[in-house]
Enzyme design. Structure first.
Site, PDB file in Angstrom:
ATOM      1  N   ASP A 159       0.862  -1.204  -0.172  1.00  0.00           N
ATOM      2  CA  ASP A 159      -0.128   0.127   0.172  1.00  0.00           C
ATOM      3  C   ASP A 159       0.811   1.248   0.078  1.00  0.00           C
ATOM      4  OD1 ASP A 159      -2.536  -1.520   0.277  1.00  0.00           O
ATOM      5  OD2 ASP A 159      -1.562  -2.048   2.338  1.00  0.00           O
ATOM      6  N   HIS A 187      -4.347  -3.456   6.170  1.00  0.00           N
ATOM      7  CA  HIS A 187      -4.150  -3.686   4.803  1.00  0.00           C
ATOM      8  C   HIS A 187      -5.678  -4.184   4.384  1.00  0.00           C
ATOM      9  CE1 HIS A 187      -2.953  -5.125   1.141  1.00  0.00           C
ATOM     10  NE2 HIS A 187      -3.239  -6.314   1.093  1.00  0.00           N
TER      11      HIS A 187
HETATM   12  P1  NAX Z   1      -1.536 -18.396  -3.838  1.00  0.00           P
HETATM   13  O1  NAX Z   1      -2.927 -19.025  -3.878  1.00  0.00           O
HETATM   14  O2  NAX Z   1      -1.140 -18.232  -5.377  1.00  0.00           O
HETATM   15  O3  NAX Z   1      -0.627 -19.171  -3.263  1.00  0.00           O
HETATM   16  C1  NAX Z   1      -0.859 -19.385  -1.762  1.00  0.00           C
HETATM   17  C2  NAX Z   1       0.095 -20.616  -1.625  1.00  0.00           C
HETATM   18  O4  NAX Z   1      -0.015 -21.001  -0.171  1.00  0.00           O
HETATM   19  C3  NAX Z   1      -0.498 -21.863  -2.359  1.00  0.00           C
HETATM   20  O5  NAX Z   1       0.777 -22.489  -2.766  1.00  0.00           O
HETATM   21  C4  NAX Z   1      -0.935 -22.671  -1.083  1.00  0.00           C
HETATM   22  O6  NAX Z   1      -0.881 -24.310  -1.519  1.00  0.00           O
HETATM   23  C5  NAX Z   1      -0.114 -22.175  -0.024  1.00  0.00           C
HETATM   24  N1  NAX Z   1      -0.546 -22.513   1.116  1.00  0.00           N
HETATM   25  C6  NAX Z   1      -2.012 -22.493   1.928  1.00  0.00           C
HETATM   26  N2  NAX Z   1      -2.088 -22.896   2.916  1.00  0.00           N
HETATM   27  C7  NAX Z   1      -0.954 -23.043   3.462  1.00  0.00           C
HETATM   28  C8  NAX Z   1      -0.167 -23.550   4.613  1.00  0.00           C
HETATM   29  N3  NAX Z   1      -0.998 -23.875   5.729  1.00  0.00           N
HETATM   30  N4  NAX Z   1       0.952 -23.558   4.688  1.00  0.00           N
HETATM   31  C9  NAX Z   1       1.889 -23.751   3.610  1.00  0.00           C
HETATM   32  N5  NAX Z   1       1.520 -23.137   2.590  1.00  0.00           N
HETATM   33  C10 NAX Z   1      -0.033 -22.970   2.397  1.00  0.00           C
HETATM   34  O7  NAX Z   1      -1.602 -16.706  -3.458  1.00  0.00           O
HETATM   35  P2  NAX Z   1      -0.644 -15.639  -3.628  1.00  0.00           P
HETATM   36  O8  NAX Z   1      -1.058 -14.702  -4.694  1.00  0.00           O
HETATM   37  O9  NAX Z   1       0.895 -16.023  -3.588  1.00  0.00           O
HETATM   38  O10 NAX Z   1      -1.004 -14.863  -2.278  1.00  0.00           O
HETATM   39  C11 NAX Z   1      -0.693 -15.244  -1.158  1.00  0.00           C
HETATM   40  C12 NAX Z   1      -1.408 -14.203   0.000  1.00  0.00           C
HETATM   41  O11 NAX Z   1      -1.036 -12.924  -0.122  1.00  0.00           O
HETATM   42  C13 NAX Z   1      -3.073 -14.373  -0.182  1.00  0.00           C
HETATM   43  O12 NAX Z   1      -3.593 -14.529   1.174  1.00  0.00           O
HETATM   44  C14 NAX Z   1      -3.094 -12.815  -0.613  1.00  0.00           C
HETATM   45  O13 NAX Z   1      -4.429 -12.577  -0.174  1.00  0.00           O
HETATM   46  C15 NAX Z   1      -1.868 -12.033   0.314  1.00  0.00           C
HETATM   47  N6  NAX Z   1      -1.645 -11.043  -0.360  1.00  0.00           N
HETATM   48  C16 NAX Z   1      -1.297 -10.174   0.414  1.00  0.00           C
HETATM   49  C17 NAX Z   1      -1.091  -8.589   0.160  1.00  0.00           C
HETATM   50  C18 NAX Z   1      -0.501  -7.570   1.218  1.00  0.00           C
HETATM   51  O14 NAX Z   1      -0.420  -6.596   0.714  1.00  0.00           O
HETATM   52  N7  NAX Z   1      -0.699  -7.904   2.546  1.00  0.00           N
HETATM   53  C19 NAX Z   1      -0.785  -8.456  -1.520  1.00  0.00           C
HETATM   54  C20 NAX Z   1      -0.969  -9.373  -2.105  1.00  0.00           C
HETATM   55  C21 NAX Z   1      -1.755 -10.602  -1.599  1.00  0.00           C
HETATM   56  O15 NAX Z   1      -3.220 -10.361  -2.276  1.00  0.00           O
END
Ligand code: NAX
Length: 327
Positions: A159, A187
């Site tokens: 952000d 966020h």
């Molecule tokens: P993806 O769905 O591409 O990847 C997430 C990965 O996490 C998957 O490979 C899944 O298998 C794995 N996973 C799920 N549960 C798990 C666990 N218990 N232990 C280990 N791995 C696990 O998501 P992606 O685009 O990489 O985003 C990840 C997270 O970042 C999401 O929650 C998203 O909302 C968040 N974000 C946060 C942002 C921020 O500014 N704070 C911005 C970007 C993003 O939206």
């Protein structure tokens, strides 16, 4: 050359992971004299894909990459970790209520907090990226009795960077001349991107833009940028999120620039009337690996309302996870 440090990354086979791991391996996060051992956590079904990512890390032949560990067990992935980037989370699915979302994430961040407490380095620096990032950080923190609360932070840096770039575009000045940007609070769409202290090449930003643009255009554009990316790209922000995670950790490890600050989601100590204990975006400076909230900034009536609104949302999230027995 320094001794290698251990960097744990969860959700390592996801889209943010795919942009993040290669930059950590290249030295972008901790400096080009700091070898790293990557310790990657995924859910069991994603281990095969993660193995493909590891093959690509090998093929990068990074001089600073001193080893890679993969696991579906947090006790393995967090072992002796000096840094932990908690990216994997349960995204909100259609029809999901906030309580369901918080509960699903509790199932991830509670055991991860416990594991960090048991096996990570006692000085581990934790960044939570997975949403809802602030409250997920609170859950992990509250389940890590052997670690200090301030070792847990949440990412509002994306952000912050979005705000820099919007102001840069509006004023026609490069981001390198912008100082003292702040993202207060959550966020989420209630965040408060605050220009009241920001300068552009030394001139107050609010002398360069009008109040109508600030309140009616800048703030909502920054706060809703994530949705705009999804609309345009058909997928959520990934490379920019990874870049922000690198920036957050780099500043935490190596410090902030003289005369400037950055925004980090950190446990409130009550500064600026923010309820103590909430993981809330604040302006911070960092020296020798320790962050401090910038004190003494004036708070206008407008700022007060915006800061209170995002604190209210975080308080409600905290109450909800309390009711679920997660904190
Ligand atoms: P993806 O769905 O591409 O990847 C997430 C990965 O996490 C998957 O490979 C899944 O298998 C794995 N996973 C799920 N549960 C798990 C666990 N218990 N232990 C280990 N791995 C696990 O998501 P992606 O685009 O990489 O985003 C990840 C997270 O970042 C999401 O929650 C998203 O909302 C968040 N974000 C946060 C942002 C921020 O500014 N704070 C911005 C970007 C993003 O939206």
């Amino acid at each position: 050359m320094k001794n290698p440090v251990r960097v744990a990354v969860t959700g390592a086979a996801g889209q943010i992971g795919y942009s993040l791991l290669f930059r950590i391996a290249s030295g972008a996060m901790l400096g080009d004299d700091q070898p790293v051992i990557l310790q990657l956590l995924e859910v069991t079904p994603a281990l095969k894909a993660l193995n493909g990512v590891v093959m690509e890390l090998q093929d990068g032949a990074y001089p600073l990459l001193a080893g890679v560990v993969t696991s579906d067990d947090p006790m393995v992935a967090f072992k002796d970790a000096d840094y932990a980037l908690l990216v994997g989370a349960m995204p909100r699915k259609a029809g999901m209520e906030r309580g369901d979302l918080l509960s699903a994430n509790g199932g991830i961040f509670k055991p991860q907090g416990e594991a960090l407490s048991e096996v990570a380095s006692p000085d581990v620096k934790v960044l939570v990226v997975g949403n809802p990032a602030n409250t997920n950080a609170l859950i992990a923190q509250q389940n890590a009795p052997k670690l200090k609360p301030e070792q847990f932070t949440a990412m509002v840096r994306l952000d912050h960077n979005r705000a820099l770039s919007q102001l840069s575009a509006k004023t026609g000045k490069p981001v390198s001349g912008i100082r003292r940007m702040t993202i207060w609070g959550n966020h989420s769409s209630t965040q408060y991107p605050d220009l009241s202290q920001t300068t552009v090449d030394g001139t107050p930003a609010l002398d360069l833009v009008d109040q109508a643009w600030y309140e009616g255009d800048f703030i909502p554009t920054v706060a809703k940028r994530g949705a705009a990316i999804i609309e345009a790209r058909g997928a959520s922000s990934a490379a920019s999120a990874a870049s922000a995670a690198i920036d957050h950790m780099r500043n935490w490890a190596l410090g902030t620039a003289e005369g400037d600050w950055v925004s980090m989601g950190i446990p409130s100590d009550g500064s600026y009337g923010v309820p103590e204990g909430l993981i809330y975006g604040f302006p911070v400076t960092v020296k020798d690996g320790v962050y401090s909230i910038v004190q003494g900034l004036p708070v206008s009536d407008f700022s007060r309302r915006m800061m209170d609104a995002t604190a209210k949302e975080l308080t409600e999230e905290r109450d909800a996870v309390r009711d679920l027995g997660l904190v």
